[in-house]
Design an enzyme around this catalytic site. Sequence first.
Site, PDB file in Angstrom:
ATOM      1  N   ASP A   1      13.866  15.040  -2.327  1.00  0.00           N
ATOM      2  CA  ASP A   1      13.960  16.393  -2.888  1.00  0.00           C
ATOM      3  C   ASP A   1      13.267  16.496  -4.251  1.00  0.00           C
ATOM      4  OD1 ASP A   1      14.654  18.887  -3.731  1.00  0.00           O
ATOM      5  OD2 ASP A   1      16.800  18.642  -3.453  1.00  0.00           O
TER       6      ASP A   1
ATOM      7  N   SER B   1      14.394  19.237  -6.850  1.00  0.00           N
ATOM      8  CA  SER B   1      15.507  18.830  -7.720  1.00  0.00           C
ATOM      9  C   SER B   1      15.027  17.880  -8.811  1.00  0.00           C
ATOM     10  CB  SER B   1      16.607  18.138  -6.913  1.00  0.00           C
ATOM     11  OG  SER B   1      17.265  19.080  -6.122  1.00  0.00           O
TER      12      SER B   1
ATOM     13  N   ARG C   1      17.107  21.078   2.317  1.00  0.00           N
ATOM     14  CA  ARG C   1      18.092  20.513   1.380  1.00  0.00           C
ATOM     15  C   ARG C   1      19.322  20.016   2.138  1.00  0.00           C
ATOM     16  NH1 ARG C   1      16.998  23.741  -4.072  1.00  0.00           N
ATOM     17  NH2 ARG C   1      16.168  21.931  -5.117  1.00  0.00           N
TER      18      ARG C   1
ATOM     19  N   GLN D   1      17.943  14.058   0.581  1.00  0.00           N
ATOM     20  CA  GLN D   1      18.097  14.117  -0.877  1.00  0.00           C
ATOM     21  C   GLN D   1      17.114  13.219  -1.646  1.00  0.00           C
ATOM     22  OE1 GLN D   1      22.205  13.826  -2.059  1.00  0.00           O
ATOM     23  NE2 GLN D   1      22.560  15.980  -1.616  1.00  0.00           N
TER      24      GLN D   1
ATOM     25  N   TYR E   1      20.328  29.053  -1.519  1.00  0.00           N
ATOM     26  CA  TYR E   1      19.514  29.777  -2.501  1.00  0.00           C
ATOM     27  C   TYR E   1      20.126  31.149  -2.800  1.00  0.00           C
ATOM     28  CZ  TYR E   1      15.926  26.268  -1.877  1.00  0.00           C
ATOM     29  OH  TYR E   1      15.251  25.089  -1.852  1.00  0.00           O
TER      30      TYR E   1
HETATM   31  P1  NAD Z   1      16.235  27.936  -7.665  1.00  0.00           P
HETATM   32  O1  NAD Z   1      15.295  27.150  -8.510  1.00  0.00           O
HETATM   33  O2  NAD Z   1      15.746  28.587  -6.419  1.00  0.00           O
HETATM   34  O3  NAD Z   1      16.885  29.086  -8.584  1.00  0.00           O
HETATM   35  C1  NAD Z   1      17.483  28.758  -9.807  1.00  0.00           C
HETATM   36  C2  NAD Z   1      18.798  29.459  -9.944  1.00  0.00           C
HETATM   37  O4  NAD Z   1      18.590  30.846 -10.224  1.00  0.00           O
HETATM   38  C3  NAD Z   1      19.710  29.409  -8.715  1.00  0.00           C
HETATM   39  O5  NAD Z   1      20.937  28.819  -9.075  1.00  0.00           O
HETATM   40  C4  NAD Z   1      19.863  30.871  -8.328  1.00  0.00           C
HETATM   41  O6  NAD Z   1      21.156  31.155  -7.794  1.00  0.00           O
HETATM   42  C5  NAD Z   1      19.660  31.554  -9.664  1.00  0.00           C
HETATM   43  N1  NAD Z   1      19.336  32.978  -9.622  1.00  0.00           N
HETATM   44  C6  NAD Z   1      18.549  33.677  -8.759  1.00  0.00           C
HETATM   45  N2  NAD Z   1      18.516  34.981  -9.072  1.00  0.00           N
HETATM   46  C7  NAD Z   1      19.299  35.125 -10.179  1.00  0.00           C
HETATM   47  C8  NAD Z   1      19.647  36.230 -10.978  1.00  0.00           C
HETATM   48  N3  NAD Z   1      19.224  37.468 -10.712  1.00  0.00           N
HETATM   49  N4  NAD Z   1      20.477  36.014 -12.027  1.00  0.00           N
HETATM   50  C9  NAD Z   1      20.942  34.771 -12.317  1.00  0.00           C
HETATM   51  N5  NAD Z   1      20.639  33.681 -11.594  1.00  0.00           N
HETATM   52  C10 NAD Z   1      19.832  33.864 -10.525  1.00  0.00           C
HETATM   53  O7  NAD Z   1      17.534  27.089  -7.320  1.00  0.00           O
HETATM   54  P2  NAD Z   1      17.695  25.513  -7.184  1.00  0.00           P
HETATM   55  O8  NAD Z   1      17.960  24.916  -8.491  1.00  0.00           O
HETATM   56  O9  NAD Z   1      16.564  24.986  -6.394  1.00  0.00           O
HETATM   57  O10 NAD Z   1      19.042  25.436  -6.321  1.00  0.00           O
HETATM   58  C11 NAD Z   1      19.206  26.241  -5.162  1.00  0.00           C
HETATM   59  C12 NAD Z   1      20.332  25.723  -4.301  1.00  0.00           C
HETATM   60  O11 NAD Z   1      20.027  24.489  -3.706  1.00  0.00           O
HETATM   61  C13 NAD Z   1      21.638  25.502  -5.028  1.00  0.00           C
HETATM   62  O12 NAD Z   1      22.666  25.961  -4.190  1.00  0.00           O
HETATM   63  C14 NAD Z   1      21.735  24.029  -5.160  1.00  0.00           C
HETATM   64  O13 NAD Z   1      23.065  23.579  -5.273  1.00  0.00           O
HETATM   65  C15 NAD Z   1      21.138  23.635  -3.846  1.00  0.00           C
HETATM   66  N6  NAD Z   1      20.659  22.253  -3.851  1.00  0.00           N
HETATM   67  C16 NAD Z   1      20.994  21.457  -2.784  1.00  0.00           C
HETATM   68  C17 NAD Z   1      20.545  20.156  -2.738  1.00  0.00           C
HETATM   69  C18 NAD Z   1      20.872  19.278  -1.582  1.00  0.00           C
HETATM   70  O14 NAD Z   1      21.808  19.526  -0.866  1.00  0.00           O
HETATM   71  N7  NAD Z   1      20.090  18.271  -1.344  1.00  0.00           N
HETATM   72  C19 NAD Z   1      19.771  19.654  -3.752  1.00  0.00           C
HETATM   73  C20 NAD Z   1      19.443  20.494  -4.837  1.00  0.00           C
HETATM   74  C21 NAD Z   1      19.896  21.808  -4.854  1.00  0.00           C
END
Ligand code: NAD
Length: 361
Positions: free
Chosen positions: A113, A116, A105, A110, A212
């Site tokens: 991805d 996302s 990520r 991006q 994450y």
């Molecule tokens: P994910 O699908 O792995 O998890 C979904 C959400 O569940 C996350 O926000 C996580 O913090 C939350 N979670 C985990 N355990 C939990 C709990 N016990 N209670 C409540 N919430 C809980 O996450 P995702 O949507 O793939 O995103 C993960 C990270 O990647 C984020 O920081 C996001 O900003 C980042 N991201 C970065 C990019 C990029 O830079 N290209 C793109 C997309 C996402």
Amino acid sequence: MALVPEAVARLVKNGLAIAVEQDAGAGGFFDDDAYRSAGAELVDAEQALGAECVLKVRKPSLDETQRLRDAGVLIATLQPLSSPDLIRALCAKRTTSFSMDAIPRVTRAQPMDSLSSQSNIAGYKAVLLAANSLPKFFPMLTTAAGTVTPARVLVLGAGVAGLQAIATARRLGAVVEAFDTRPVVKEQVESLGGRFLAIDLGEAGGEAAGGYAKELSEEAHRKEQELVAAHVKDADAVITTALVPGRRAPILVTADMVRSMKPGSVIVDLAAEMGGNCELTEPGQTVAREGVTIHGELDLPSTVAVHASQLYSRNVSSFLAHITQDGELKLDFEDEITKGTCITRDGEIVHGPTRAAMGSA
Ligand code: NAD
């Protein structure tokens, strides 16, 4: 579909020869003629699997893996941390496999991805499912027959899917509360019009590598369940999206909490594929428990097949552009994106987290 016709036309123009399995696009309303006009050759499944580089949406079955060409290239969503048999089969085939859910990520990646792009769709559709199942309006309505109060929606996990769920529920007029163990998302939740439920999880909260979530300690998990219990009972709809990579999804909504909810309320559990965030979720099914409808759908993006394909296709073609040059595969394993996305190569597991998961499996 891993490629929509428009993407095929672009790749053919860039010197790649593209073969598409007959009828494969029917579910997304992409017909064979559109692929033919874009310059693809239509082939049967056997020929498609025998290609030099195979593109898929989901991971191949073990039987399909047997039919891949030896030492070929595979690009698909392999879920490598929870697919040990598949990883062993890919090693046996000496496949160079790339997993779209392992794309690092980083800013440069991006456009590739797919986690996302597909989570965004799941978050949107989860709210529509909830609104459709709820025997109430989402918005506040003032009518001659009286005033209707807005639905209360609780979103657990405010990553990509959770944030889209918050935005969609707000657009429909619901009052939205959200919680995530990563306190950094508070501002994002608030900017979408949601209320962030804050508790101090101390060291246990915060982010692991790549942004994450970390797996919570027992004490922090108990604290979180107390918070959730206090808010679940007043919610009309609960959308759960909490995931920790490579682990079973944490149980946030217990059977007792479901019992405390108002009859007719709805839970949409987007973590169903990883076991579910609700104790009563049955993955792949919609069930009624304690007067609450619990959705455990496993593949919401495919219910929005046209846009899911269009976006995934853009992700796959961006990755393909990254690993090809002048119509030929050109794999540079020093490159951060190519290296980070590669799971197996020359009969070995080259992806660190997958190796670790296989070691403990
Ligand atoms: P994910 O699908 O792995 O998890 C979904 C959400 O569940 C996350 O926000 C996580 O913090 C939350 N979670 C985990 N355990 C939990 C709990 N016990 N209670 C409540 N919430 C809980 O996450 P995702 O949507 O793939 O995103 C993960 C990270 O990647 C984020 O920081 C996001 O900003 C980042 N991201 C970065 C990019 C990029 O830079 N290209 C793109 C997309 C996402």
